[in-house]
Design a protein around this motif. Structure first.
Motif, short mmCIF file in Angstrom:
data_model
loop_
_atom_site.label_atom_id
_atom_site.label_comp_id
_atom_site.label_asym_id
_atom_site.label_seq_id
_atom_site.Cartn_x
_atom_site.Cartn_y
_atom_site.Cartn_z
N GLY A 6 0.89 -1.20 -0.01
CA GLY A 6 -0.06 0.03 -0.04
C GLY A 6 1.01 1.33 0.09
N GLY A 7 0.19 2.54 -0.03
CA GLY A 7 1.01 3.72 -0.11
C GLY A 7 0.13 4.67 -0.25
N ASN A 8 0.63 5.97 -0.32
CA ASN A 8 -0.04 7.38 -0.65
C ASN A 8 -1.28 7.37 0.24
OD1 ASN A 8 0.07 9.45 -3.23
ND2 ASN A 8 -1.61 9.50 -1.98
N VAL A 9 -1.23 7.55 1.63
CA VAL A 9 -1.98 7.68 2.60
C VAL A 9 -1.95 8.79 3.42
CG1 VAL A 9 -3.23 6.29 4.49
CG2 VAL A 9 -2.30 4.96 2.65
N ARG A 10 -2.98 9.46 3.16
CA ARG A 10 -2.99 10.87 4.01
C ARG A 10 -4.04 10.58 5.27
NH1 ARG A 10 -3.53 15.98 0.40
NH2 ARG A 10 -5.80 15.11 0.25
N VAL A 11 -3.52 10.93 6.14
CA VAL A 11 -4.37 10.84 7.59
C VAL A 11 -4.43 12.54 8.21
CG1 VAL A 11 -4.84 9.80 9.75
CG2 VAL A 11 -3.99 8.56 7.90
N TYR A 12 -5.63 13.11 8.06
CA TYR A 12 -5.61 14.65 8.37
C TYR A 12 -7.00 15.22 9.02
CZ TYR A 12 -7.33 15.58 3.62
OH TYR A 12 -8.21 15.51 2.68
N ASN A 13 -6.80 16.10 9.76
CA ASN A 13 -7.93 16.81 10.47
C ASN A 13 -8.71 15.68 11.13
OD1 ASN A 13 -6.96 19.23 9.02
ND2 ASN A 13 -8.51 19.05 7.44
N ASN A 14 -8.45 14.74 11.73
CA ASN A 14 -9.06 13.86 12.44
C ASN A 14 -8.96 14.14 13.98
OD1 ASN A 14 -9.86 11.88 10.30
ND2 ASN A 14 -7.59 12.10 9.97
N ASN A 15 -10.07 13.87 14.58
CA ASN A 15 -9.71 13.95 16.27
C ASN A 15 -9.51 12.73 16.87
OD1 ASN A 15 -9.97 14.63 18.88
ND2 ASN A 15 -12.29 15.35 18.70
N ILE A 16 -8.62 12.01 17.24
CA ILE A 16 -8.13 10.97 17.41
C ILE A 16 -7.85 10.85 19.12
CG2 ILE A 16 -6.54 8.86 17.05
CD1 ILE A 16 -5.92 10.39 14.32
N HIS A 17 -8.65 10.56 19.84
CA HIS A 17 -8.63 10.90 21.19
C HIS A 17 -9.12 9.79 22.14
CE1 HIS A 17 -12.65 12.02 22.36
NE2 HIS A 17 -13.04 12.09 20.92
N HIS A 18 -8.50 9.57 23.28
CA HIS A 18 -8.82 8.82 24.28
C HIS A 18 -8.94 7.33 23.82
CE1 HIS A 18 -9.62 12.93 25.75
NE2 HIS A 18 -8.99 12.39 26.93
N ASN A 19 -8.18 6.60 23.09
CA ASN A 19 -8.39 5.36 22.51
C ASN A 19 -7.58 4.56 23.63
OD1 ASN A 19 -9.66 5.56 19.96
ND2 ASN A 19 -8.35 7.30 19.71
N ASN A 20 -8.09 4.39 24.41
CA ASN A 20 -7.73 3.44 25.92
C ASN A 20 -8.39 2.28 26.18
OD1 ASN A 20 -5.56 5.77 26.29
ND2 ASN A 20 -7.15 6.82 27.07
N PHE A 21 -9.26 1.66 25.25
CA PHE A 21 -10.10 0.73 25.72
C PHE A 21 -9.22 -0.67 25.52
CE2 PHE A 21 -13.86 -2.10 24.86
CZ PHE A 21 -14.53 -1.44 25.71
N PRO A 22 -9.60 -1.54 26.61
CA PRO A 22 -8.80 -2.81 26.60
C PRO A 22 -8.96 -3.69 25.10
CG PRO A 22 -10.09 -2.23 28.41
CD PRO A 22 -10.53 -1.36 27.65
N ASN A 23 -7.86 -4.24 24.94
CA ASN A 23 -7.98 -4.91 23.75
C ASN A 23 -8.58 -6.12 23.73
OD1 ASN A 23 -7.31 -6.54 21.18
ND2 ASN A 23 -5.33 -5.30 21.01
N PHE A 24 -9.81 -6.39 22.92
CA PHE A 24 -10.58 -7.50 22.83
C PHE A 24 -10.67 -8.51 21.58
CE2 PHE A 24 -13.17 -4.12 21.65
CZ PHE A 24 -13.93 -4.44 20.70
#
Length: 401
Positions: free
Chosen positions: A217-235
């Motif tokens: 893969g490639g040419n991936v842009r991740v922008y203007n996102n609100n990426i917050h409080h991702n602290n949930f236990p892995n299930f």
């Protein structure tokens, strides 16, 4: 009393028969639809016992009365894995409905050129658990993918997942209580923007994995996102690749190239704000001879980082490393690079410009190079060697007609 029992039994039987009739009618519509048709599903909650499928069609719209107004419930599904599956099709629009509690993936599209997911919800009700389906919205091996205004909840892998696809836009959507909120995997030319990813194990993942048809893969842009409080236990189920995602991860870039992460709010993810790692760091065997396990051409810039002053929350080998060997305590850097470099990208001892990892102009963006290739002997917080830029990546353009 017997009469009342009879009445109640009759009502239940009539309801079950009506639901079965609805399912048969809807599946018949999907089979018989002529190219260009619109299939409308009225408001209501419908219990579905088996997968619904649309195959080999062009220019079809499947439209509900609105998210949370038209609900297709697959709780107790006995036949098939997916809730709704669309395959070998062109220019399909799915909009304005909710798919709940599918046995496997909620909505899967495969080999579709021109697929729109609009105002959809894919969810597993109740507490998140490993027996939930893997993916909420799941286009794979598709072209011209638009995911807009959608919500994904409770997936045991990724809520919004795009795999082995090309020309992708994911925007104005929300993912929460998934293992991975949004994931772009082995895909080309993707824009992920104006989304909220919160209360997942990991917020947004950009991965390249081995043993897949589309290798790189490639040419991936991740922008203007609100990426917050991702602290949930892995299930995630044991053995799944995302079972290794650390609780408290904002953004994770694994073994892919040409990725630009910018203008995001990466806040309150209490293990890692952004990690850039080689597949070698996973310590999984690589049997795919065509697979390239190194991240290259990565550009992390102009993001805002904040985190609570707590110890690293993730478990496993990484947690042990940070807590006991590196002793970061409450000062784990926001941006973590494992430092594993492909020797073929070196020129006169330096990484070639097009392959460099570049980190610049991030607010509170503390950095560490783990030097994992040398058993963490020369761990460095000095980001000056990574103060560089890459040219802007190609904008994703999705063609629907």
């Amino acid at each position: 009393m017997r009469f009342l029992t009879f009445i109640l039994f009759s009502l239940v039987s009539l309801t079950a028969a009506a639901q079965a009739d609805f399912q048969k009618k809807l599946q018949r519509q999907l089979i018989m639809a002529e190219d260009g048709a619109t299939i409308t599903i009225e408001a209501g909650t419908y219990t579905i016992s088996g997968s619904l499928s649309l195959e080999g069609k062009k220019n079809i719209v499947i439209r509900g009365a609105g998210m949370d107004k038209t609900i297709l419930s697959f709780k107790g599904q006995t036949d098939g894995a997916e809730g709704l599956r669309v395959s070998n099709a062109e220019h399909i629009v799915l909009e304005n409905l909710t798919v709940q509690d599918a046995k496997g993936d909620a909505i899967k599209t495969m080999n579709v050129n021109g697929i729109t997911f609009k105002n959809l919800k894919a969810e597993w009700t109740g507490e998140p658990k490993s027996t939930n389906g893997a993916y909420g919205l799941y286009p794979v091996m598709c072209q011209n993918v638009l995911i807009e205004g959608c919500i994904a909840i409770g997936a045991s892998d990724a809520g919004i997942y795009v795999g082995q696809s090309k020309n992708i836009i994911v925007r104005n959507s929300k993912a929460y209580h998934n293992v991975a909120g949004i994931e772009i995997e082995n895909s080309l030319i993707a824009d992920v923007y104006d989304n909220e990813s919160t209360e997942n194990t990991g917020g947004i993942l950009v991965f390249d994995l081995p043993d897949l048809v589309q290798k790189k893969g490639g040419n991936v842009r991740v922008y203007n996102n609100n990426i917050h409080h991702n602290n949930f236990p892995n299930f995630a189920p044991k053995g799944n690749i995302v079972a290794g995602v650390q609780q408290g991860t904002g953004v994770m870039i694994l073994a892919t190239n040409q990725v630009e992460i910018f203008n995001n709010k990466i806040i309150g993810n209490n293990s890692i704000g952004t990690s850039i790692i080689s597949f070698l760091m996973t310590e999984r065997p690589i049997k795919d001879k065509e697979y390239y396990p190194y991240p290259t051409g990565i550009y992390i810039h102009d993001n805002v980082y904040e985190r609570d002053r707590v110890r690293y929350q993730g478990q496993g080998r990484m947690g042990q490393l940070f807590k006991y060997k590196l002793r970061f305590g409450k000062k784990v850097p926001h941006i973590i690079y494992d430092g594993i470099v492909d020797s073929k990208t070196l020129e006169n001892g330096q990484v070639k410009p097009e392959s460099r990892i570049c980190v610049r102009n991030n607010q509170n963006g503390s950095f560490v190079n783990l030097d994992a290739a040398n058993n963490f002997k020369n761990v460095s917080r000095d980001a000056s060697a990574f103060d560089c830029t890459h040219s802007a990546l190609k904008q994703a353009v999705v063609s629907m007609k």
